[in-house]
Design an enzyme around this catalytic site. Structure first.
Site, PDB file in Angstrom:
ATOM      1  N   LEU A   1      -6.497 -10.391   5.171  1.00 26.28           N
ATOM      2  CA  LEU A   1      -6.893  -9.980   6.526  1.00 26.28           C
ATOM      3  C   LEU A   1      -8.327 -10.372   6.863  1.00 26.28           C
ATOM      4  O   LEU A   1      -8.708 -10.387   8.031  1.00 26.28           O
ATOM      5  CB  LEU A   1      -6.707  -8.471   6.716  1.00 26.28           C
ATOM      6  CG  LEU A   1      -5.379  -8.076   7.366  1.00 26.28           C
ATOM      7  CD1 LEU A   1      -4.214  -8.321   6.448  1.00 26.28           C
ATOM      8  CD2 LEU A   1      -5.390  -6.630   7.835  1.00 26.28           C
TER       9      LEU A   1
ATOM     10  N   GLY B   1       0.827  -1.212   0.000  1.00 22.66           N
ATOM     11  CA  GLY B   1       0.000   0.000   0.000  1.00 22.66           C
ATOM     12  C   GLY B   1       0.856   1.253   0.000  1.00 22.66           C
ATOM     13  O   GLY B   1       2.084   1.183   0.086  1.00 22.66           O
TER      14      GLY B   1
ATOM     15  N   TYR C   1     -16.967   2.840   5.764  1.00 15.58           N
ATOM     16  CA  TYR C   1     -15.512   2.802   5.945  1.00 15.58           C
ATOM     17  C   TYR C   1     -15.120   3.385   7.302  1.00 15.58           C
ATOM     18  O   TYR C   1     -14.363   2.770   8.068  1.00 15.58           O
ATOM     19  CB  TYR C   1     -14.844   3.577   4.801  1.00 15.58           C
ATOM     20  CG  TYR C   1     -13.375   3.876   5.004  1.00 15.58           C
ATOM     21  CD1 TYR C   1     -12.411   2.891   4.840  1.00 15.58           C
ATOM     22  CD2 TYR C   1     -12.953   5.161   5.355  1.00 15.58           C
ATOM     23  CE1 TYR C   1     -11.060   3.173   5.025  1.00 15.58           C
ATOM     24  CE2 TYR C   1     -11.605   5.454   5.535  1.00 15.58           C
ATOM     25  CZ  TYR C   1     -10.664   4.460   5.376  1.00 15.58           C
ATOM     26  OH  TYR C   1      -9.340   4.741   5.564  1.00 15.58           O
TER      27      TYR C   1
HETATM   28  N1  LIG Z   1      -5.651   6.726   1.634  1.00 12.65           N
HETATM   29  C1  LIG Z   1      -6.039   7.695   2.463  1.00 12.65           C
HETATM   30  O1  LIG Z   1      -6.370   8.813   2.045  1.00 12.65           O
HETATM   31  C2  LIG Z   1      -6.065   7.448   3.941  1.00 12.65           C
HETATM   32  C3  LIG Z   1      -6.496   8.492   4.780  1.00 12.65           C
HETATM   33  C4  LIG Z   1      -6.488   8.267   6.160  1.00 12.65           C
HETATM   34  C5  LIG Z   1      -6.080   7.061   6.683  1.00 12.65           C
HETATM   35  N2  LIG Z   1      -5.699   6.064   5.838  1.00 12.65           N
HETATM   36  C6  LIG Z   1      -5.311   4.778   6.426  1.00 12.65           C
HETATM   37  O2  LIG Z   1      -3.939   4.549   6.152  1.00 12.65           O
HETATM   38  C7  LIG Z   1      -3.688   3.143   6.053  1.00 12.65           C
HETATM   39  C8  LIG Z   1      -2.933   2.841   4.780  1.00 12.65           C
HETATM   40  O3  LIG Z   1      -3.680   3.366   3.700  1.00 12.65           O
HETATM   41  P1  LIG Z   1      -3.065   3.549   2.248  1.00 12.65           P
HETATM   42  O4  LIG Z   1      -3.498   4.874   1.751  1.00 12.65           O
HETATM   43  O5  LIG Z   1      -1.621   3.190   2.264  1.00 12.65           O
HETATM   44  O6  LIG Z   1      -3.950   2.465   1.518  1.00 12.65           O
HETATM   45  P2  LIG Z   1      -3.683   1.554   0.238  1.00 12.65           P
HETATM   46  O7  LIG Z   1      -2.654   2.156  -0.622  1.00 12.65           O
HETATM   47  O8  LIG Z   1      -5.038   1.246  -0.285  1.00 12.65           O
HETATM   48  O9  LIG Z   1      -3.061   0.256   0.921  1.00 12.65           O
HETATM   49  C9  LIG Z   1      -3.826  -0.634   1.670  1.00 12.65           C
HETATM   50  C10 LIG Z   1      -3.197  -1.992   1.505  1.00 12.65           C
HETATM   51  O10 LIG Z   1      -4.032  -2.933   2.195  1.00 12.65           O
HETATM   52  C11 LIG Z   1      -4.104  -4.087   1.399  1.00 12.65           C
HETATM   53  N3  LIG Z   1      -5.322  -4.827   1.643  1.00 12.65           N
HETATM   54  C12 LIG Z   1      -6.591  -4.478   1.355  1.00 12.65           C
HETATM   55  N4  LIG Z   1      -7.442  -5.462   1.682  1.00 12.65           N
HETATM   56  C13 LIG Z   1      -6.674  -6.457   2.173  1.00 12.65           C
HETATM   57  C14 LIG Z   1      -6.955  -7.758   2.661  1.00 12.65           C
HETATM   58  N5  LIG Z   1      -8.205  -8.231   2.707  1.00 12.65           N
HETATM   59  N6  LIG Z   1      -5.933  -8.527   3.080  1.00 12.65           N
HETATM   60  C15 LIG Z   1      -4.667  -8.078   3.022  1.00 12.65           C
HETATM   61  N7  LIG Z   1      -4.324  -6.866   2.576  1.00 12.65           N
HETATM   62  C16 LIG Z   1      -5.319  -6.061   2.148  1.00 12.65           C
HETATM   63  C17 LIG Z   1      -4.085  -3.597  -0.024  1.00 12.65           C
HETATM   64  O11 LIG Z   1      -3.666  -4.642  -0.853  1.00 12.65           O
HETATM   65  P3  LIG Z   1      -3.669  -4.529  -2.468  1.00 12.65           P
HETATM   66  O12 LIG Z   1      -2.431  -3.729  -2.769  1.00 12.65           O
HETATM   67  O13 LIG Z   1      -3.592  -5.927  -2.915  1.00 12.65           O
HETATM   68  O14 LIG Z   1      -4.945  -3.836  -2.805  1.00 12.65           O
HETATM   69  C18 LIG Z   1      -3.113  -2.433   0.042  1.00 12.65           C
HETATM   70  O15 LIG Z   1      -1.798  -2.825  -0.259  1.00 12.65           O
HETATM   71  C19 LIG Z   1      -5.067   2.465   6.162  1.00 12.65           C
HETATM   72  O16 LIG Z   1      -5.257   2.047   7.485  1.00 12.65           O
HETATM   73  C20 LIG Z   1      -6.042   3.585   5.856  1.00 12.65           C
HETATM   74  O17 LIG Z   1      -7.274   3.358   6.483  1.00 12.65           O
HETATM   75  C21 LIG Z   1      -5.657   6.234   4.483  1.00 12.65           C
END
Ligand SMILES: NC(=O)c1ccc[n+]([C@@H]2O[C@H](COP(=O)([O-])OP(=O)(O)OC[C@H]3O[C@@H](n4cnc5c(N)ncnc54)[C@H](OP(=O)(O)O)[C@@H]3O)[C@@H](O)[C@H]2O)c1
Length: 300
Positions: A38, A12, A126
């Site tokens: 997960l 991610g 979410y």
């Molecule tokens: N993006 C935002 O704007 C934002 C804002 C606030 C907080 N956050 C939080 O920050 C954290 C990281 O977010 P990010 O932006 O880095 O998100 P991201 O780029 O979407 O990465 C999330 C990762 O989780 C993996 N994932 C999803 N479902 C899964 C499953 N069932 N089993 C195993 N792995 C799984 C995805 O795998 P794949 O690569 O295979 O899809 C992806 O690599 C999260 O907790 C999110 O809630 C994000």
């Protein structure tokens, strides 16, 4: 021997950066969805038990905010239930747990940036699932850090920066929401700050210090803007660096003119004072972060 670290969500935006920033703290095993789902609690427990880490870092999440509205069970399993399993396993191993969470746990109605002690009231599936995950981690009894961040972007993956770069090359005009405010935060800065916080907590080897200094913290860029302001800054960067820009103007629109399946908070701002006071860490202004991120080009 250096204590091992188990990183989930290694592909991610934040997880990818954590691979590098956690490396100086100990050997990192980075897992992706293809290694463990997960949503499969049994498999998740087994992976943690086999790895027997001193520290678990969970950067994996179901992050498709709109899709979650129709996929609540999976969002809850990944964002709500799995973090609790990680907490239980961390407790069993006497390991620490770092869990990333979100501004979307708030309803956005406040007139000031949210503090950690403010009541969460998510308005999306979410957000509800992420709040359930926070509660499960805190309730597990393990030494933990929950870091809430916001509006994450990087040069890889799926995010607002890359979407605007693409759309600015395709469309004459961009219509972007102006009445949602937040702090765009670069995944690399979040990952660097996370590692620095862990060092100050004695992790991965000292769970006692992590218990003492851990808990819930807000961790976002300083400053604030709207999605419209963020889009304008991105288009300015594209123009300044001679990248293809077809778009001639970035029009500010209200949320009402851009309906989405999931509601978003109008105010996504998080007050990061607690983090600064506890660890002496404050992320730079969002504009400085954007400049640093875009300087890294496509190899980031
Ligand atoms: N993006 C935002 O704007 C934002 C804002 C606030 C907080 N956050 C939080 O920050 C954290 C990281 O977010 P990010 O932006 O880095 O998100 P991201 O780029 O979407 O990465 C999330 C990762 O989780 C993996 N994932 C999803 N479902 C899964 C499953 N069932 N089993 C195993 N792995 C799984 C995805 O795998 P794949 O690569 O295979 O899809 C992806 O690599 C999260 O907790 C999110 O809630 C994000």
């Amino acid at each position: 021997m250096t204590a091992p670290i188990l990183l989930l969500g290694g592909n991610g935006q934040i997880g990818w950066e954590l691979r590098r920033t956690l490396a100086p703290l100990g050997p990192v095993t980075a897992l992706e969805r293809t290694d463990v789902d997960l949503a499969d609690g049994k498999a998740l427990r087994k992976v943690v038990r086999d790895a027997a880490p001193a520290l678990i870092v969970n950067a994996a999440a179901y992050t498709q905010v709109d899709r979650a509205e129709k996929d609540a069970a999976l969002a809850q399993a990944v964002n709500g239930t799995a973090p609790g399993i990680l907490g239980e396993e961390a407790n069993r191993l006497n390991a620490g747990l770092v869990h990333i969470s979100t501004d979307y746990v708030f309803d956005g109605a406040a007139a000031r940036p949210y503090r950690e002690e403010d009541a969460a009231a998510p308005i999306s599936v979410y957000g509800k699932s992420k709040l359930a995950g926070e509660a499960a981690v805190a309730g597990s009894g393990c030494a933990h850090l929950i870091l809430r961040t916001s509006w994450v972007y990087s040069m890889r993956g799926s995010n607002f920066l890359l979407t605007i770069r693409r759309l600015a090359g395709e469309l004459d005009e961009l219509r972007i929401v102006e009445d949602q405010r937040g702090a765009p935060s670069w995944a690399r800065m979040i990952a660097e700050a996370t590692a620095a916080i862990l060092v100050r907590c004695g992790a991965p080897s000292d769970t006692g210090l992590l218990t003492e200094k851990g808990g819930l913290y807000h961790l976002t860029a300083s400053g604030q803007t709207s999605w419209h302001g963020f889009a304008e800054a991105i288009v300015d960067w594209l123009r300044a660096t001679g990248q293809p820009v077809r778009c001639r103007r970035v029009l500010a629109i209200p949320t009402a003119q851009y309906p989405t399946p999931a509601k978003r908070p109008a105010n996504s701002l998080l007050d990061c004072t607690k983090l600064r006071d506890a660890f002496g860490i404050a992320l730079p202004d969002w504009r400085d972060q954007l400049a640093l991120c875009t300087e890294t080009g496509s190899c980031g």
